[in-house]
Write a protein that holds these residues in place. Structure first.
Motif, PDB file in Angstrom:
ATOM      1  N   ALA A 318      -1.942  16.809   0.794  1.00  0.00           N
ATOM      2  CA  ALA A 318      -0.516  17.004   1.017  1.00  0.00           C
ATOM      3  C   ALA A 318       0.254  16.120   1.990  1.00  0.00           C
ATOM      4  O   ALA A 318       1.494  15.834   1.963  1.00  0.00           O
ATOM      5  N   GLU A 319      -0.474  15.904   2.952  1.00  0.00           N
ATOM      6  CA  GLU A 319       0.016  15.132   4.137  1.00  0.00           C
ATOM      7  C   GLU A 319       0.340  13.742   3.798  1.00  0.00           C
ATOM      8  O   GLU A 319       1.243  13.187   4.195  1.00  0.00           O
ATOM      9  N   MET A 320      -0.827  13.115   2.989  1.00  0.00           N
ATOM     10  CA  MET A 320      -0.459  11.759   2.343  1.00  0.00           C
ATOM     11  C   MET A 320       0.893  11.703   1.407  1.00  0.00           C
ATOM     12  O   MET A 320       1.708  10.737   1.648  1.00  0.00           O
ATOM     13  N   VAL A 321       0.961  12.682   0.709  1.00  0.00           N
ATOM     14  CA  VAL A 321       2.183  12.647  -0.266  1.00  0.00           C
ATOM     15  C   VAL A 321       3.272  12.805   0.634  1.00  0.00           C
ATOM     16  O   VAL A 321       4.422  12.215   0.541  1.00  0.00           O
ATOM     17  N   ALA A 322       3.369  13.692   1.640  1.00  0.00           N
ATOM     18  CA  ALA A 322       4.683  14.084   2.436  1.00  0.00           C
ATOM     19  C   ALA A 322       4.939  12.731   3.316  1.00  0.00           C
ATOM     20  O   ALA A 322       6.019  12.301   3.369  1.00  0.00           O
ATOM     21  N   ARG A 323       3.833  11.957   3.741  1.00  0.00           N
ATOM     22  CA  ARG A 323       4.082  10.517   4.401  1.00  0.00           C
ATOM     23  C   ARG A 323       4.223   9.442   3.499  1.00  0.00           C
ATOM     24  O   ARG A 323       4.064   8.308   4.180  1.00  0.00           O
ATOM     25  N   ASN A 324       4.202   9.673   2.157  1.00  0.00           N
ATOM     26  CA  ASN A 324       4.219   8.432   1.460  1.00  0.00           C
ATOM     27  C   ASN A 324       3.535   7.341   1.552  1.00  0.00           C
ATOM     28  O   ASN A 324       3.638   6.293   1.423  1.00  0.00           O
ATOM     29  N   ARG A 325       2.148   7.704   1.683  1.00  0.00           N
ATOM     30  CA  ARG A 325       1.228   7.012   1.795  1.00  0.00           C
ATOM     31  C   ARG A 325       0.615   6.338   0.286  1.00  0.00           C
ATOM     32  O   ARG A 325       0.717   7.212  -0.551  1.00  0.00           O
ATOM     33  N   PRO A 326       0.368   5.171   0.334  1.00  0.00           N
ATOM     34  CA  PRO A 326      -0.150   4.814  -1.363  1.00  0.00           C
ATOM     35  C   PRO A 326      -1.317   5.576  -1.825  1.00  0.00           C
ATOM     36  O   PRO A 326      -2.032   5.964  -1.360  1.00  0.00           O
ATOM     37  N   ALA A 327      -0.914   5.792  -3.205  1.00  0.00           N
ATOM     38  CA  ALA A 327      -2.063   6.486  -3.982  1.00  0.00           C
ATOM     39  C   ALA A 327      -3.248   5.602  -4.218  1.00  0.00           C
ATOM     40  O   ALA A 327      -3.006   4.390  -3.969  1.00  0.00           O
ATOM     41  N   SER A 328      -4.290   6.120  -4.621  1.00  0.00           N
ATOM     42  CA  SER A 328      -5.581   5.492  -4.922  1.00  0.00           C
ATOM     43  C   SER A 328      -5.073   4.928  -6.394  1.00  0.00           C
ATOM     44  O   SER A 328      -4.532   5.675  -6.955  1.00  0.00           O
ATOM     45  N   ASP A 329      -6.283   3.934  -6.912  1.00  0.00           N
ATOM     46  CA  ASP A 329      -5.954   3.815  -8.170  1.00  0.00           C
ATOM     47  C   ASP A 329      -7.261   4.252  -9.024  1.00  0.00           C
ATOM     48  O   ASP A 329      -8.065   4.807  -8.401  1.00  0.00           O
ATOM     49  N   LEU A 330      -7.310   4.301 -10.296  1.00  0.00           N
ATOM     50  CA  LEU A 330      -8.214   4.803 -11.088  1.00  0.00           C
ATOM     51  C   LEU A 330      -9.641   4.112 -10.937  1.00  0.00           C
ATOM     52  O   LEU A 330     -10.624   4.616 -11.565  1.00  0.00           O
ATOM     53  N   GLU A 331      -9.511   3.002 -10.266  1.00  0.00           N
ATOM     54  CA  GLU A 331     -10.950   2.396  -9.966  1.00  0.00           C
ATOM     55  C   GLU A 331     -11.421   2.860  -8.524  1.00  0.00           C
ATOM     56  O   GLU A 331     -12.591   2.418  -8.228  1.00  0.00           O
ATOM     57  N   LEU A 332     -10.985   4.073  -8.167  1.00  0.00           N
ATOM     58  CA  LEU A 332     -11.217   4.566  -6.926  1.00  0.00           C
ATOM     59  C   LEU A 332     -12.738   4.754  -6.960  1.00  0.00           C
ATOM     60  O   LEU A 332     -13.467   5.536  -7.841  1.00  0.00           O
ATOM     61  N   PRO A 333     -13.519   4.294  -5.960  1.00  0.00           N
ATOM     62  CA  PRO A 333     -15.080   4.231  -5.937  1.00  0.00           C
ATOM     63  C   PRO A 333     -15.558   5.736  -5.245  1.00  0.00           C
ATOM     64  O   PRO A 333     -14.758   6.213  -4.296  1.00  0.00           O
ATOM     65  N   ALA A 334     -16.737   6.258  -5.461  1.00  0.00           N
ATOM     66  CA  ALA A 334     -17.257   7.265  -4.524  1.00  0.00           C
ATOM     67  C   ALA A 334     -18.139   6.470  -3.400  1.00  0.00           C
ATOM     68  O   ALA A 334     -19.076   5.641  -3.819  1.00  0.00           O
ATOM     69  N   ASP A 335     -17.659   6.574  -2.309  1.00  0.00           N
ATOM     70  CA  ASP A 335     -18.208   5.816  -1.179  1.00  0.00           C
ATOM     71  C   ASP A 335     -19.262   6.782  -0.235  1.00  0.00           C
ATOM     72  O   ASP A 335     -18.662   7.392   0.728  1.00  0.00           O
ATOM     73  N   SER A 336     -20.445   6.781  -0.328  1.00  0.00           N
ATOM     74  CA  SER A 336     -21.312   7.478   0.276  1.00  0.00           C
ATOM     75  C   SER A 336     -21.332   7.337   1.879  1.00  0.00           C
ATOM     76  O   SER A 336     -21.603   8.414   2.793  1.00  0.00           O
ATOM     77  N   SER A 337     -21.038   6.100   2.194  1.00  0.00           N
ATOM     78  CA  SER A 337     -20.819   5.957   3.647  1.00  0.00           C
ATOM     79  C   SER A 337     -19.385   5.652   4.090  1.00  0.00           C
ATOM     80  O   SER A 337     -19.069   4.774   5.146  1.00  0.00           O
ATOM     81  N   LEU A 338     -18.506   6.118   3.656  1.00  0.00           N
ATOM     82  CA  LEU A 338     -16.879   5.932   3.889  1.00  0.00           C
ATOM     83  C   LEU A 338     -16.971   5.907   5.360  1.00  0.00           C
ATOM     84  O   LEU A 338     -16.883   7.072   5.851  1.00  0.00           O
ATOM     85  N   PRO A 339     -16.320   5.034   6.174  1.00  0.00           N
ATOM     86  CA  PRO A 339     -16.214   5.004   7.603  1.00  0.00           C
ATOM     87  C   PRO A 339     -15.096   6.045   7.835  1.00  0.00           C
ATOM     88  O   PRO A 339     -14.021   6.057   7.081  1.00  0.00           O
ATOM     89  N   VAL A 340     -15.194   6.846   8.854  1.00  0.00           N
ATOM     90  CA  VAL A 340     -13.982   8.017   9.494  1.00  0.00           C
ATOM     91  C   VAL A 340     -12.958   6.967   9.593  1.00  0.00           C
ATOM     92  O   VAL A 340     -11.562   7.611   9.628  1.00  0.00           O
ATOM     93  N   THR A 341     -12.723   5.671   9.992  1.00  0.00           N
ATOM     94  CA  THR A 341     -11.533   4.934  10.371  1.00  0.00           C
ATOM     95  C   THR A 341     -10.678   4.550   8.946  1.00  0.00           C
ATOM     96  O   THR A 341      -9.762   4.189   8.948  1.00  0.00           O
ATOM     97  N   ASP A 342     -11.302   5.070   7.887  1.00  0.00           N
ATOM     98  CA  ASP A 342     -10.577   5.130   6.360  1.00  0.00           C
ATOM     99  C   ASP A 342     -10.209   6.686   6.136  1.00  0.00           C
ATOM    100  O   ASP A 342     -10.924   7.321   5.478  1.00  0.00           O
ATOM    101  N   PRO A 343      -8.915   7.073   6.699  1.00  0.00           N
ATOM    102  CA  PRO A 343      -8.833   8.478   6.094  1.00  0.00           C
ATOM    103  C   PRO A 343      -8.506   8.503   4.886  1.00  0.00           C
ATOM    104  O   PRO A 343      -8.845   9.857   4.073  1.00  0.00           O
ATOM    105  N   HIS A 344      -8.105   7.409   4.220  1.00  0.00           N
ATOM    106  CA  HIS A 344      -7.894   7.498   2.759  1.00  0.00           C
ATOM    107  C   HIS A 344      -8.009   6.181   2.183  1.00  0.00           C
ATOM    108  O   HIS A 344      -8.038   5.226   2.828  1.00  0.00           O
ATOM    109  N   VAL A 345      -8.118   6.238   0.612  1.00  0.00           N
ATOM    110  CA  VAL A 345      -8.625   4.906  -0.061  1.00  0.00           C
ATOM    111  C   VAL A 345      -7.654   4.490  -0.728  1.00  0.00           C
ATOM    112  O   VAL A 345      -7.280   5.080  -1.783  1.00  0.00           O
ATOM    113  N   PRO A 346      -6.591   3.563  -0.171  1.00  0.00           N
ATOM    114  CA  PRO A 346      -5.373   3.334  -0.954  1.00  0.00           C
ATOM    115  C   PRO A 346      -5.595   2.452  -2.158  1.00  0.00           C
ATOM    116  O   PRO A 346      -6.653   1.617  -2.422  1.00  0.00           O
TER     117      PRO A 346
END
Length: 367
Positions: A318-346
């Motif tokens: 909801a915060e991403m939508v409210a701040r107009n952050r870019p959405a992810s696309d349908l190729e979005l991967p599941a990343d078991s070691s996604l770093p915390v420095t990436d709050p979201h995957v645009p």
């Protein structure tokens, strides 16, 4: 209602299938299906079993959340999902489900970070997060100290566990004491009847030369296990309540001391505590005491929102939508070691405001 986005969040990073629905910072539904009982006989989470349980629980849990919130899937402004970190197979189930719903409904998809979600969930309890926020996240997989100037785009690791996370240490000590799995709640309960100063267990990484904000619990875990073994070898009874209280005190003493120090050093006057171990009553009490003394405002969500849940993912979505952050696309991967420095995957630059979704679903496949 453009300023209050309605978002559905899916969380499957470990053994809870969580689906939450949030409007802005208001929680409308928080449905959870847990497979913890299935894992208990193995003394820990079995990834393959977790993935299968998510698969079975996913659709019923989503239907339950929609019903509880009293909203139609068509009303949603977006679908958020934990893209990582977590168990690869478990994440995959959630990410695949989120893609399917986003695709069928023609809604934007947001792949978000599990740890950033644990921080953002506090908005559902105490309103907007101050910026910056210092967050201490303690769970079965993580013990991290994070500075978040902007929860949707800028999260900085200050310190982390260099070996076992606090939650793992609780589980392992519970196993040595034959208390079952998960260990956190039962140790918390027994510790209330024990003496936290009965046994002087070590405080990891607390020396003047040690890293100021990093944590280590493996030495403590070994020390407690050896102490228990020595008692048993001598044929003496193990004072379970005192062991639980002294062990718990060693963990929360270090966690709270380092968190308060980080706030002071960084000039931050708010501390947020999240993650499964934040449900621990002693951690809450000691943090409150130390924060009050240091003039820091403590924010801890209610225990149900501290453990893994879909509401936290929806809150960050909801915060991403409210701040107009870019959405992810349908190729979005599941990343078991996604770093915390990436709050979201645009998504990639080429996706024009979700056209790729709408082209396919003019007729809305979800009906």
């Amino acid at each position: 209602m453009a300023d209050e986005p309605l978002v559905l969040g899916i969380e499957t990073s470990c053994d809870e299938t969580g689906v939450g629905i949030v409007r802005g910072t208001t929680l409308l539904a928080d449905a959870i299906a847990s497979s913890v009982d299935t894992h208990a006989r193995f003394g820990g989470v079995v990834p393959e079993i977790a993935s299968r349980a998510h698969l079975e629980a996913m659709v019923p849990t989503i239907e339950r959340a929609l019903k509880e919130a009293g909203v139609s899937p068509r009303d949603l402004d977006g679908i958020a999902v934990t893209a990582g970190p977590g168990l690869a197979g478990a994440l995959l189930v959630g990410v695949s489900a989120a893609k399917a719903y986003a695709y069928a409904l023609g809604k934007p998809l947001y792949g978000v970070n599990h740890l950033a979600s644990h921080i953002c969930v506090d908005q559902l309890e105490h309103g907007k997060l101050p910026e910056p926020t210092m967050a201490l996240l303690v769970s079965g997989g993580h013990s991290s100290l994070l500075l978040a100037p902007d929860i949707t785009a800028d999260v900085r690791p200050m310190g982390a566990t260099i070996d076992d996370a606090a939650g793992e240490a609780f589980d392992k000590i519970a196993r040595v004491l034959d208390l079952g799995f998960p260990g956190g709640p039962v140790i918390d309960r027994l510790a209330r009847e024990g003496d936290p100063s009965a046994i002087a267990f070590p405080r990891g990484l607390s020396g003047p030369r040690d890293p100021a904000y990093d944590f280590s619990f493996s030495g403590l875990k070994t020390a407690v296990a050896r102490w228990i073994e020595a008692k048993r070898a001598a044929g003496e009874e193990v004072p379970v309540r005192d062991v639980a209280a002294s062990f718990q005190e060693a963990v929360v003493d270090v966690l709270t001391r380092k968190a308060v120090r980080a706030c002071k050093d960084q000039g931050v006057d708010h501390l947020m505590i999240g993650g499964g171990v934040a449900a621990n009553s002693r951690l809450r009490a000691l943090a409150q005491e130390r924060c009050e003394r240091a003039g820091i405002r403590l924010r801890v969500p209610r225990p149900k929102l501290c453990t893994d849940n879909g509401a936290m993912v929806a809150a960050l979505g909801a915060e991403m939508v409210a701040r107009n952050r870019p959405a992810s696309d349908l190729e979005l991967p599941a990343d078991s070691s996604l770093p915390v420095t990436d709050p979201h995957v645009p998504g990639h630059a080429h996706s024009h405001s979700h056209d790729h979704v709408h082209e396919v679903s003019k007729e809305n496949l979800y009906s």
